[in-house]
Design a protein around this motif. Structure first.
Motif, PDB file in Angstrom:
ATOM      1  N   SER A 195       0.853  -1.183   0.000  1.00  0.00           N
ATOM      2  CA  SER A 195       0.000   0.000   0.000  1.00  0.00           C
ATOM      3  C   SER A 195       0.888   1.231   0.000  1.00  0.00           C
ATOM      4  O   SER A 195       2.035   1.178   0.442  1.00  0.00           O
ATOM      5  CB  SER A 195      -0.915   0.008   1.223  1.00  0.00           C
ATOM      6  OG  SER A 195      -1.938  -0.946   1.057  1.00  0.00           O
ATOM      7  N   ALA A 296      -7.555   2.597  -5.364  1.00  0.00           N
ATOM      8  CA  ALA A 296      -7.629   3.635  -4.333  1.00  0.00           C
ATOM      9  C   ALA A 296      -8.459   3.064  -3.188  1.00  0.00           C
ATOM     10  O   ALA A 296      -9.586   2.617  -3.400  1.00  0.00           O
ATOM     11  CB  ALA A 296      -8.278   4.896  -4.885  1.00  0.00           C
ATOM     12  N   THR A 297      -7.892   3.027  -1.985  1.00  0.00           N
ATOM     13  CA  THR A 297      -8.624   2.472  -0.837  1.00  0.00           C
ATOM     14  C   THR A 297      -9.140   3.569   0.083  1.00  0.00           C
ATOM     15  O   THR A 297      -9.904   3.297   1.001  1.00  0.00           O
ATOM     16  CB  THR A 297      -7.729   1.518  -0.023  1.00  0.00           C
ATOM     17  OG1 THR A 297      -6.626   2.268   0.514  1.00  0.00           O
ATOM     18  CG2 THR A 297      -7.197   0.391  -0.889  1.00  0.00           C
ATOM     19  N   GLY A 298      -8.724   4.809  -0.176  1.00  0.00           N
ATOM     20  CA  GLY A 298      -9.210   5.922   0.638  1.00  0.00           C
ATOM     21  C   GLY A 298      -8.665   7.239   0.108  1.00  0.00           C
ATOM     22  O   GLY A 298      -7.561   7.277  -0.444  1.00  0.00           O
ATOM     23  N   ILE A 299      -9.447   8.286   0.233  1.00  0.00           N
ATOM     24  CA  ILE A 299      -8.984   9.630  -0.128  1.00  0.00           C
ATOM     25  C   ILE A 299      -9.353  10.564   1.014  1.00  0.00           C
ATOM     26  O   ILE A 299     -10.460  10.508   1.542  1.00  0.00           O
ATOM     27  CB  ILE A 299      -9.615  10.123  -1.449  1.00  0.00           C
ATOM     28  CG1 ILE A 299      -9.118   9.265  -2.619  1.00  0.00           C
ATOM     29  CG2 ILE A 299      -9.279  11.602  -1.697  1.00  0.00           C
ATOM     30  CD1 ILE A 299      -9.755   9.600  -3.948  1.00  0.00           C
ATOM     31  N   LYS A 300      -8.387  11.387   1.378  1.00  0.00           N
ATOM     32  CA  LYS A 300      -8.569  12.304   2.504  1.00  0.00           C
ATOM     33  C   LYS A 300      -8.255  13.708   2.016  1.00  0.00           C
ATOM     34  O   LYS A 300      -7.123  13.998   1.642  1.00  0.00           O
ATOM     35  CB  LYS A 300      -7.577  11.891   3.599  1.00  0.00           C
ATOM     36  CG  LYS A 300      -7.605  12.709   4.864  1.00  0.00           C
ATOM     37  CD  LYS A 300      -6.583  12.107   5.830  1.00  0.00           C
ATOM     38  CE  LYS A 300      -6.425  12.918   7.083  1.00  0.00           C
ATOM     39  NZ  LYS A 300      -5.469  12.265   8.000  1.00  0.00           N
ATOM     40  N   GLU A 317      -4.794  13.564   0.092  1.00  0.00           N
ATOM     41  CA  GLU A 317      -4.014  12.343   0.287  1.00  0.00           C
ATOM     42  C   GLU A 317      -4.777  11.168  -0.310  1.00  0.00           C
ATOM     43  O   GLU A 317      -5.963  11.013  -0.060  1.00  0.00           O
ATOM     44  CB  GLU A 317      -3.853  12.158   1.797  1.00  0.00           C
ATOM     45  CG  GLU A 317      -3.005  11.012   2.227  1.00  0.00           C
ATOM     46  CD  GLU A 317      -3.034  10.854   3.752  1.00  0.00           C
ATOM     47  OE1 GLU A 317      -2.683  11.800   4.470  1.00  0.00           O
ATOM     48  OE2 GLU A 317      -3.447   9.775   4.201  1.00  0.00           O
ATOM     49  N   ARG A 319      -4.785   6.964  -0.619  1.00  0.00           N
ATOM     50  CA  ARG A 319      -4.223   5.674  -0.209  1.00  0.00           C
ATOM     51  C   ARG A 319      -4.416   4.721  -1.384  1.00  0.00           C
ATOM     52  O   ARG A 319      -5.548   4.555  -1.861  1.00  0.00           O
ATOM     53  CB  ARG A 319      -4.984   5.109   0.995  1.00  0.00           C
ATOM     54  CG  ARG A 319      -5.180   6.087   2.135  1.00  0.00           C
ATOM     55  CD  ARG A 319      -3.942   6.181   2.988  1.00  0.00           C
ATOM     56  NE  ARG A 319      -4.147   7.129   4.067  1.00  0.00           N
ATOM     57  CZ  ARG A 319      -4.543   6.784   5.298  1.00  0.00           C
ATOM     58  NH1 ARG A 319      -4.782   5.529   5.603  1.00  0.00           N
ATOM     59  NH2 ARG A 319      -4.683   7.705   6.230  1.00  0.00           N
ATOM     60  N   THR A 356       4.198   0.795   2.303  1.00  0.00           N
ATOM     61  CA  THR A 356       4.353  -0.257   3.310  1.00  0.00           C
ATOM     62  C   THR A 356       5.411  -1.255   2.834  1.00  0.00           C
ATOM     63  O   THR A 356       6.025  -1.070   1.795  1.00  0.00           O
ATOM     64  CB  THR A 356       3.037  -1.030   3.493  1.00  0.00           C
ATOM     65  OG1 THR A 356       2.695  -1.641   2.241  1.00  0.00           O
ATOM     66  CG2 THR A 356       1.908  -0.107   3.924  1.00  0.00           C
TER      67      THR A 356
ATOM     68  N   THR B 301     -14.056   9.035   1.080  1.00  0.00           N
ATOM     69  CA  THR B 301     -14.200   7.694   0.498  1.00  0.00           C
ATOM     70  C   THR B 301     -13.189   6.760   1.125  1.00  0.00           C
ATOM     71  O   THR B 301     -12.069   7.169   1.445  1.00  0.00           O
ATOM     72  CB  THR B 301     -14.028   7.716  -1.039  1.00  0.00           C
ATOM     73  OG1 THR B 301     -14.277   6.403  -1.555  1.00  0.00           O
ATOM     74  CG2 THR B 301     -12.635   8.144  -1.463  1.00  0.00           C
ATOM     75  N   GLY B 302     -13.605   5.522   1.329  1.00  0.00           N
ATOM     76  CA  GLY B 302     -12.708   4.487   1.825  1.00  0.00           C
ATOM     77  C   GLY B 302     -12.236   4.735   3.238  1.00  0.00           C
ATOM     78  O   GLY B 302     -12.903   5.405   4.033  1.00  0.00           O
ATOM     79  N   TYR B 303     -11.057   4.211   3.534  1.00  0.00           N
ATOM     80  CA  TYR B 303     -10.503   4.271   4.885  1.00  0.00           C
ATOM     81  C   TYR B 303      -9.345   5.249   4.916  1.00  0.00           C
ATOM     82  O   TYR B 303      -8.426   5.157   4.101  1.00  0.00           O
ATOM     83  CB  TYR B 303     -10.031   2.880   5.301  1.00  0.00           C
ATOM     84  CG  TYR B 303      -9.364   2.861   6.653  1.00  0.00           C
ATOM     85  CD1 TYR B 303     -10.125   2.845   7.819  1.00  0.00           C
ATOM     86  CD2 TYR B 303      -7.980   2.875   6.764  1.00  0.00           C
ATOM     87  CE1 TYR B 303      -9.523   2.842   9.063  1.00  0.00           C
ATOM     88  CE2 TYR B 303      -7.358   2.870   8.001  1.00  0.00           C
ATOM     89  CZ  TYR B 303      -8.136   2.852   9.150  1.00  0.00           C
ATOM     90  OH  TYR B 303      -7.531   2.851  10.379  1.00  0.00           O
ATOM     91  N   ILE B 304      -9.399   6.209   5.860  1.00  0.00           N
ATOM     92  CA  ILE B 304      -8.327   7.202   5.929  1.00  0.00           C
ATOM     93  C   ILE B 304      -7.768   7.320   7.335  1.00  0.00           C
ATOM     94  O   ILE B 304      -7.141   8.302   7.686  1.00  0.00           O
ATOM     95  CB  ILE B 304      -8.806   8.583   5.424  1.00  0.00           C
ATOM     96  CG1 ILE B 304     -10.077   9.015   6.170  1.00  0.00           C
ATOM     97  CG2 ILE B 304      -9.058   8.565   3.936  1.00  0.00           C
ATOM     98  CD1 ILE B 304     -10.440  10.462   5.948  1.00  0.00           C
ATOM     99  N   GLY B 305      -8.025   6.288   8.169  1.00  0.00           N
ATOM    100  CA  GLY B 305      -7.476   6.289   9.524  1.00  0.00           C
ATOM    101  C   GLY B 305      -6.030   5.815   9.534  1.00  0.00           C
ATOM    102  O   GLY B 305      -5.365   5.791   8.499  1.00  0.00           O
ATOM    103  N   TYR B 308      -3.714   1.017   6.878  1.00  0.00           N
ATOM    104  CA  TYR B 308      -4.435   0.880   5.611  1.00  0.00           C
ATOM    105  C   TYR B 308      -5.558  -0.129   5.749  1.00  0.00           C
ATOM    106  O   TYR B 308      -5.469  -1.053   6.548  1.00  0.00           O
ATOM    107  CB  TYR B 308      -3.491   0.375   4.519  1.00  0.00           C
ATOM    108  CG  TYR B 308      -2.432   1.366   4.112  1.00  0.00           C
ATOM    109  CD1 TYR B 308      -2.679   2.282   3.100  1.00  0.00           C
ATOM    110  CD2 TYR B 308      -1.193   1.384   4.736  1.00  0.00           C
ATOM    111  CE1 TYR B 308      -1.714   3.198   2.719  1.00  0.00           C
ATOM    112  CE2 TYR B 308      -0.214   2.296   4.360  1.00  0.00           C
ATOM    113  CZ  TYR B 308      -0.481   3.201   3.353  1.00  0.00           C
ATOM    114  OH  TYR B 308       0.473   4.102   2.974  1.00  0.00           O
TER     115      TYR B 308
END
Lengths: 446, 446
Positions: A195, A296-300, A317, A319, A356, B301-305, B308
């Motif tokens: 990731s 894309a697993t997340g956008i911040k 950002e 991910r 990672t 969207t998705g996970y941003i914590g 990953y």
């Protein structure tokens, strides 16, 4: 043997060994101790392996004859979180059996961990325990059952390296997956990958969207341009060299995959989506098992709380989860993506990129004698030709075993494909449990 | 008069009247009461106007002669949050004076709210109080000082409608902005607009990025394609009809804006960005004041914590802030955007769209006699030709006043443009305070 298995499984799933929540630490230790006692009662020498961060790993060894070959069985005793309020039909930590005459699998056990992975590793424990009692065990057997598979155990490489001698073996077996319908499967590959986080900075601070909007760079706009640019309209990743090294699928596999894919409706139904978005002409199984991808697993970016903030975000950002296939090198693929981003990002954007660990993809030689033996045995037990499965997911420990111990892993799935692993009402077909016990008994029997 | 102003400002800014945090409710009431007492001491009849959700609004009225014209002065006593740890040089709720010989404004008062808006509304209060004492007040005066400007007071339309008679006036004056350098300004327009949320759903649940990634739709990918598609490479919004109704900038304004823009370096420095991204050939002031825009203010969207999540997101949400210019109709512009999204979104995406209230854009007739009078007076006091400013932001109440009371607003800014409103060390130039008191005194004097 099934009754003994059922009794033990009832105890095993009752432990709330949830590794994703620190609050369950004491429960993890209880589960590990229960396993130690159980394996000890069969005559195994047991030991807890400890790492910096992880829950103790149960190690157990039974030597029949030092001249025999050794099989290491890997599994995990930790489970995903589960609460009845999530929608379970019953207490997730109490084993129940339900009958459903409409299902292809008539009777099922339901509980958290019943398939992933307590139920599957217990099949080998019970079968081998019985063989020891009968004096029929064909291999020296080692168990390595960890408590952090669900949280990507960071201590594994170090623990495997440190205990190289202890873990040394001729074969490794993992049963932590699903068969296809009623056909047994052997897993021939796992995607590798990593990731990464891409951060775009366009200014010192968020600015007022009224006073500045339209006249200054917006980090959210810039980042969406990057993510949107990754795929062409045929769903191929456009990054130069991204598919380098990917092996063309042979026509036998292609035909099997096409047949499995059919019109794809069972897949969209299972996934809960309207359509599949594979590359042009590519079936689901080839796409997920034998093609690399970037997801894309997340956008911040900006403000996403209640109401609205009238801002032009200065930071965004993304991910990204990258999957590669054997023999691709994830580190090289990372460099290609990094290069693409550096070229793609406008000069007024400050870019930073982190990633990672790189997980190597795995390709099993399905023609090696031990794999052939397993396939023959699966056919005998399930009375169906085994399918070769190319798996889109990763099991990082398989690459670690290969790299650190130099040993290949036999990936023999025993679960039903409607088991709802990680979801509510996780379940294991009673018929498949019996077949699993049969397979394990025959495989490990003299 | 300045000493009296300073003494009162010291008391006024000491109230922590932070409207964005419910915890400060009691402080809001204290501030409102302080204002009531102060205005009462000058002879105003005072009253608190109450709404469903908002803090009490201070209303005050002084009638010199029922035949005189009436001016309503709007302001707000609430402020943005501030804490010393944010980086303030001193306690944000204690007025301090600093001298900086390098600054174009030598001496400044520093405190939260010193410019936005306590310091600016207090200028009119003190000047008018003095004129009452001297018997020189030329207009009947009403004050409306609210406590929720920073949180977009939802009760305003209802309160204005309910108190139409009470608020009726010939002119409205608002001083809640910044002058340009040392040139006085009159604000000739405000952008209108709205915020909207676009939600894309591509599946029933997030799926495993290993097992499904590359073969199923990814909501994050789909949404980034939408947002990225909104602008062309010249930074123009591509939505058909988006610029319909926008008036071409006259050559006089264009020349003034070009001169103000110069090489743009003072703007990039102020904004903390590398470049400006205006439309081709467009200066900063025309772009923000007289051109509509769409700005993404947040994406979810998705996970941003931490760490990953290996998922393919099934949901993605974009927050968009839309600014329109007079005589555009925000409701019509919303329909255009909605239509574009419906056409742009792939069939396999389920789209939902919500929006906030539509704020009408405002255009002041700068040739009307009262505006001309203000411009003449500004020139006299500041000894510089007043600039006409086209403001990118919105002050929704100005549109409400126009719509509900039928009265135009005089937007006379008194703050310095390096005041850092909403930021740390918010400050008000002592020289500009004195000029403001002078302007207010002359404007309201017989």
């Amino acid at each position: 043997m099934f009754e003994k298995y059922k009794k033990l499984l009832t105890q095993y799933v009752a432990f709330k060994s949830i590794s994703t929540d620190e609050a369950y630490k004491p429960e993890m230790l209880k589960t590990a101790n229960w396993l130690m006692e159980l394996l000890g009662s069969f005559g195994f020498k047991t030991k807890l392996l400890k790492g910096k961060f992880c829950n103790p790993i149960v190690f157990a060894e039974y030597v029949v004859n030092s001249k025999f070959e050794t099989v290491l069985i890997y599994g995990h005793y930790d489970v995903q979180p589960a609460e009845k309020v999530d929608g379970w039909g019953s207490d997730p930590f109490k084993l129940v059996e339900i009958g459903n005459q409409k299902s292809k699998f008539k009777n099922k056990f339901i509980a958290r961990g019943v398939v992933d992975n307590k139920g599957q590793n217990l099949i080998h424990i019970v079968a081998i325990g019985e063989l020891i009692k009968q004096g029929k065990l064909k291999y020296n057997v080692k168990f390595m059952i960890e408590g952090n598979e669900e949280t990507a155990n960071p201590d594994i490489p170090q623990i495997v390296t440190k205990n190289k001698k202890l873990l040394q073996s001729d074969y490794i077996m993992i049963s932590d997956g699903e068969i296809h319908g009623t056909s047994p499967t052997i897993e021939a590959s796992l995607r590798g990958g990593f990731s990464m986080t891409v951060t775009y900075i366009t200014g010192k601070t968020n600015l007022h969207s009224g006073l500045f909007g339209g006249a200054i760079p917006n980090a959210a706009h810039e980042l969406t341009k990057l993510v949107a640019s990754l795929y062409d309209k045929n769903n191929r990743v456009v990054i130069p060299g991204f598919y380098d090294g990917v092996i063309n699928v042979d026509s036998l596999t292609k035909n099997i995959h096409k047949k499995l894919h059919g019109n794809g409706k069972h897949i969209t139904k299972l996934a809960g989506v309207q359509v599949l978005c594979t590359e042009k002409g590519c079936d689901f199984y080839t796409q997920t098992g034998l093609r690399p991808t970037i997801q894309a697993t997340g956008i911040k970016t900006g403000y996403i709380g209640d109401g609205y903030a009238n801002i032009v975000p200065a930071m965004a950002e993304a991910r990204l989860n990258v999957r590669v296939v054997s023999p691709q090198n994830p580190a090289k693929v990372f460099e290609l993506i990094k290069k693409y981003i550096k070229i793609h990002a406008p000069k007024h954007v400050s870019v930073s990129i982190t990633h990672t660990e790189f997980n190597q993809p795995i390709l099993v030689d399905i023609n090696n004698p031990k794999v052939k033996e397993v396939r023959g045995l699966l056919k005998k037990v399930y009375k169906k030709e085994p399918l070769v499965k190319y798996v889109g997911g990763s099991i990082p420990i398989v690459a670690d075993f290969k790299k650190l111990l130099g040993v290949e892993t036999l990936l023999v799935s025993l679960g039903n494909d409607d088991c709802n692993m990680h979801g509510i009402d996780e379940n294991f077909s009673v018929d498949l449990i019996k077949k699993g016990l049969d397979f394990s008994t025959q495989f490990f029997s003299k």
